[in-house]
Design an enzyme around this catalytic site. Structure first.
Site, mmCIF file in Angstrom:
data_model
loop_
_atom_site.group_PDB
_atom_site.id
_atom_site.type_symbol
_atom_site.label_atom_id
_atom_site.label_comp_id
_atom_site.label_asym_id
_atom_site.label_seq_id
_atom_site.Cartn_x
_atom_site.Cartn_y
_atom_site.Cartn_z
ATOM 1 N N ASP A 298 1.102 -1.237 0.027
ATOM 2 C CA ASP A 298 0.029 -0.359 0.014
ATOM 3 C C ASP A 298 1.082 1.055 0.020
ATOM 4 O OD1 ASP A 298 -2.942 -1.216 0.516
ATOM 5 O OD2 ASP A 298 -2.377 -1.482 2.207
HETATM 6 C C1 BGC Z 1 0.438 0.866 6.637
HETATM 7 C C2 BGC Z 1 -0.186 0.453 5.329
HETATM 8 C C3 BGC Z 1 -1.613 -0.311 5.333
HETATM 9 C C4 BGC Z 1 -3.243 1.447 4.921
HETATM 10 C C5 BGC Z 1 -3.850 0.350 4.728
HETATM 11 C C6 BGC Z 1 -0.716 2.166 5.350
HETATM 12 O O1 BGC Z 1 -0.046 3.768 6.021
HETATM 13 O O2 BGC Z 1 1.265 1.562 6.418
HETATM 14 O O3 BGC Z 1 0.333 -1.114 6.553
HETATM 15 O O4 BGC Z 1 -2.017 -1.662 4.576
HETATM 16 O O5 BGC Z 1 -2.266 1.940 5.596
HETATM 17 O O6 BGC Z 1 -4.241 1.414 5.924
HETATM 18 C C1 NOJ Z 2 -1.921 -4.112 5.125
HETATM 19 C C2 NOJ Z 2 -2.844 -4.505 4.316
HETATM 20 O O1 NOJ Z 2 -3.832 -4.741 5.168
HETATM 21 C C3 NOJ Z 2 -2.695 -4.708 3.260
HETATM 22 O O2 NOJ Z 2 -3.128 -5.520 2.538
HETATM 23 C C4 NOJ Z 2 -1.445 -4.622 2.796
HETATM 24 O O3 NOJ Z 2 -0.841 -5.359 1.781
HETATM 25 C C5 NOJ Z 2 0.090 -4.479 4.015
HETATM 26 N N1 NOJ Z 2 -0.582 -3.463 4.414
HETATM 27 C C6 NOJ Z 2 0.972 -4.018 2.811
HETATM 28 O O4 NOJ Z 2 1.087 -2.780 2.641
#
Ligand code: BGC
Ligand code: NOJ
Length: 827
Positions: free
Chosen positions: A484
């Site tokens: 993400d």
């Molecule tokens: C976080 C991710 C998370 C995403 C969506 C990001 O800031 O680092 O791990 O999946 O937000 O909530």
């Molecule tokens: C947490 C999210 O729930 C998942 O969808 C994502 O792939 C990881 N963070 C990595 O960014």
């Protein structure tokens, strides 16, 4: 350092001090009513939706930590204490917390009085049942007072934490004998209420927080408890609570048992009240209270719960030379997979229960971990997810569990999303042999008028990638892929603009994202997931379509080797300027973990030795004693063109943290490549049971995975490299649960459901003599013995099924055969 121990026979983790390095929690409930409970009884309850039906109040990010829960207070002649130590924190003579499968038992002892509380949510029941057993273990009579305590949340957890101008005037309660009712808004818009009961007479109660606690006191010194007497307060607005007060006298050796129930009730609108139009109609509540009104009924409920877990955990069991592996596979990893099925990413001690719906990719991946336990519910879940897909194969990134509709605030255009659907549907068919799922009519964007069979959903998923390629013939990165935080189109330098959903004006005219930026990770995920689609087509006799799809996979592999092979590993991406990301040529972030495992598992460049070269590079550059970091070296500057990733200090989260989820992909890949020793090494670096010994460093629960562990670069930007190296965060609700279940069970132990039957192809540490496993699969029992006389890691020399030798390692499925005795000899 350890703070407890595993009791495998009882499937419990036993915590022996309340001062764990972080609250260590458990989940109660599997259907509608859920509770989070820490080892000191902190936490909260909700019904179905942690935001919209929050029943009790909890304070996130509070000082001190973990404030708010269900507390029992004792005033024993001026000594005030809680059996769970907190919130009073009086030193106890004995303390123990046992987190088990769907229940938690907390025991405290002080001055010869022992109080044991068992908390659980029974099957098919909308309430938390709490049995309190008080024992006088001393030699003289004891008289003391007992107070219960729960603080009501005014239903919508978001509103509850910010709309005080309204909330302080709406709270409503009712008191009826020993039952304290919470009926805020029941008069007007709500048809639900909550209650807190006890199966005995009481000597008083409180329902108003300030009367019970005192405006300037805290949970640690409530005025009523200090006074040894309830005030019989009746809340009218402000903060409604429920507290029972009872005076108890116990002779030496005498035991008293009380059962408390924290329940939730919904009433048909025309039956909400008694004849006066004001008093709650308590018929349903009374039936609930009656159901667990005695210790015998309580025991019966606990037995039922145990039977439920016996069944779920009996489907796959293993006995290996390593008891840590056994406790992960047989108990805790499978348990965590069920929790992620139930909770998705909504409510934990790191997820506040108000933020996130169900993720398209998260929910599909979760299926991989629990499909064998509850295939019917997995199917339902897959259908819910697929119903939010768009006709062109794109997907809403999230959907709301209550409405099951796609969430338009976040929208779509996450490049990896469609591929996970291919994996979850394949996993379901491999597990069940139920090909009928492919014929089910599934809507697009929840619109039944444009429904298509599930097979068509797989097709549009597959071609969504093929139809959205960039200049190198690699998939466009769009807003983000699995990571993400790599936002090659949504980058910005203005605070407040979301990295994932912000549309950079530069790309607005092109449809919202760059037509240059490409994701190698999605390319390799495509070559890994795609063959499942091809096999499905072949099984259905659609050979032409299968050949066409296969040609796309072959072309992608070629494109990867031409443009995304960096010599020793695979690139991560091309950014919107067409520059390489995750290359030797980069100053920082030279190598990334995500594309590598899928490339290896789909044999990309295998003839050129790409698999072994890549594994060697991973071992050299990414591995640490606490797991594999996501990228290396960590970014130390902000690279605007990459988006969120380099906003994190090095060593945390997606910037070179140990993101356990994708460690599993490397474990799978190493096992696939025959490196059983390496695979097991990476597994044991992160599997919770193995980190138990370093709980002081790891901090979070030693029985479940967390999303992230501090990487080797943590602290480097403040001159304290390695400061929080090894420190876990965001435990419980992570895709790691499912993926590491896949890694250990299907890749290391090699018990892998396949379209045509169960496959057994282990890749284990060479020193193992073998292992045994039992697996229920498509209605039959498989008793599997794996022998490793020559101490190899991988390679099935012979396979015998019910005494007959079989070629290959797939046990052909035979309808009607109920027992398969399987002997696999490696060599
Ligand atoms: C976080 C991710 C998370 C995403 C969506 C990001 O800031 O680092 O791990 O999946 O937000 O909530
Ligand atoms: C947490 C999210 O729930 C998942 O969808 C994502 O792939 C990881 N963070 C990595 O960014």
């Amino acid at each position: 350092m350890k703070f407890g121990f595993f009791d495998d026979a009882n499937r419990e983790y036993v915590i022996t001090t309340p001062r764990t390095p972080y609250p260590w929690i458990n989940y109660l409930g599997t259907q509608g009513f859920f509770s989070l409970i820490s080892n000191t009884a902190g936490g909260y309850s909700f019904y179905k939706d942690a935001r919209l039906r929050r029943i009790t109040r909890y304070r996130y990010n509070n000082v001190p930590i973990d404030m708010g829960g269900r507390y029992f207070y004792i005033n024993d002649n001026g000594t005030i204490w809680n059996p769970g130590w907190s919130p009073v924190k009086t030193e106890l003579d004995e303390y123990e917390c046992r987190h088990g499968m769907g229940y938690t038992k907390i025991t405290g002892k002080k001055n010869d009085l022992k109080v044991n509380v068992t908390f659980f949510v029974p099957q098919d029941y909308d309430g938390e049942v709490q049995q309190v057993v008080l024992t006088n273990e001393g030699s003289s009579e004891k008289t003391f007072s007992l107070f219960s305590f729960a603080e009501w949340c005014l239903w919508d957890a978001q509103d509850d934490s910010n709309n005080f101008q309204r909330n302080f005037s709406t709270g409503r309660v009712e008191v009826d004998g020993s039952v304290l009712y919470h009926k805020t808004e029941y008069r007007d818009r709500r048809d639900h209420f909550a209650f807190y009961s006890v199966n005995d007479t009481i000597d008083g109660y409180d329902t108003d927080r300030d009367s019970f606690i005192g405006l300037y006191n805290g949970f640690n010194n409530p005025e009523a408890v200090l006074a040894g007497k309830a005030t019989n307060s009746f809340a009218d607005g402000w903060a409604p609570i429920a507290s029972h007060y009872k005076k108890i006298t116990l002779k030496p050796g005498e035991v008293k048992t009380l059962v408390f129930i924290l329940g939730y009730v919904e009433m048909p609108v025309d039956q909400k009240f008694e004849a006066d139009g004001k008093t709650i109609n308590k018929v349903k509540a009374k039936a609930m209270i009656d159901k667990y009104s005695t210790p015998e009924k309580f025991e019966a409920g606990m037995k039922e719960l145990k039977a439920y877990w016996d069944k779920l955990l009996g489907i796959f069991t293993v006995t290996t030379p390593d008891d840590k592996v056994d406790r992960m596979v047989n108990i805790w990893n499978q348990y965590q997979c069920m929790v992620t099925f139930n909770l998705s990413r909504s409510a934990s001690y790191f997820e506040s229960g108000i933020g996130r719906g169900m993720g398209f990719r998260d929910s599909n991946q979760d299926v991989l971990g629990f499909v064998h336990q509850i295939p019917d519910r997995a199917k339902e879940r897959i259908i819910d997810i697929a119903s939010t897909q768009f006709p062109d194969g794109g997907c809403y990134h999230q959907y709301q569990p209550l409405t099951k509709k796609g969430n338009s605030d976040i929208g779509g255009d996450f490049s990896d999303d469609p591929l996970w659907l291919i994996l979850s549907v394949s996993a379901y068919i491999k597990e069940t042999g139920d090909w009928g799922l492919l014929d089910e009519m599934i809507p697009y964007d929840n619109d039944m008028s444009i429904a298509q069979p599930m097979l068509e959903h797989l097709k549009v998923s597959f071609y969504h990638i093929v139809n959205n390629l960039g200049p190198h013939g690699l998939p466009l990165a769009m807003r983000a892929d699995w990571n993400d935080c790599i936002n090659l189109s949504c980058y910005s330098d203005t605070p407040g603009e979301s990295f994932q959903t912000y549309t950079n004006p530069k790309f607005a005219a092109e449809g919202g994202y760059s037509k240059i930026a490409e994701s190698v990770m999605v390319a390799t995920l495509f070559t890994y997931a795609g063959p499942n689609y091809v096999e499905i087509l072949k099984h259905l006799g659609k050979d032409d379509e299968a050949a066409k799809a296969q040609a796309e996979i072959d072309k992608m592999k070629k494109n990867i080797m031409e443009s995304a092979w960096d010599g020793d590993w695979f690139l991560r991406a091309y950014d919107a300027n067409g520059e390489k990301m995750g290359s030797k040529e980069c100053e920082e972030g030279k190598i990334f973990i995500e594309p590598q495992g899928f490339a290896i598992m789909s044999d990309v460049g295998k003839d050129q030795g790409a698999d072994l070269k890549t594994l060697a590079a991973i071992d050299e550059r990414l591995n640490t004693k606490y797991g594999l970091v996501l990228n290396n070296p960590a970014y130390t500057k902000y690279y605007i063109q990459y988006g969120e990733i380099s906003t994190y200090p090095g060593g945390y989260k997606e910037n070179a943290g140990i993101f356990t989820h994708n460690n599993a992909w490397i474990i799978c890949a190493a096992a696939y490549a025959g490196q059983g020793d390496q695979a097991f090494k990476y597994y044991s670096e992160i599997a919770p049971a193995f980190t138990e010994e370093t709980s002081d460093i790891h901090k979070t629960e030693p029985y479940v995975y967390g999303q992230m562990i501090g990487g080797k670069d943590a602290g480097s930007d403040i001159g304290q490299t390695g400061k929080n190296f090894g420190q876990g965060k965001n435990s419980w609700l992570t895709g790691t649960a499912a993926w590491n279940m896949v890694a250990i069970s299907q890749y290391i132990l090699g018990v892998q459901p396949d379209f045509d039957g169960l496959k057994v192809d282990p890749s284990i540490p060479h020193e193992w003599d073998g292992f045994t496993a039992t697996r229920q699969f498509r209605g039959a029992n498989y008793n599997i013995t794996v022998k490793n006389p020559n101490h190899v890691c991988k390679g099935v020399k012979s396979l015998e099924v019910n005494g007959k030798a079989i070629d290959g390692c797939v046990i052909p499925y035979e309808a009607g055969t109920k027992e398969f005795n399987v002997v696999v000899t490696l060599g």
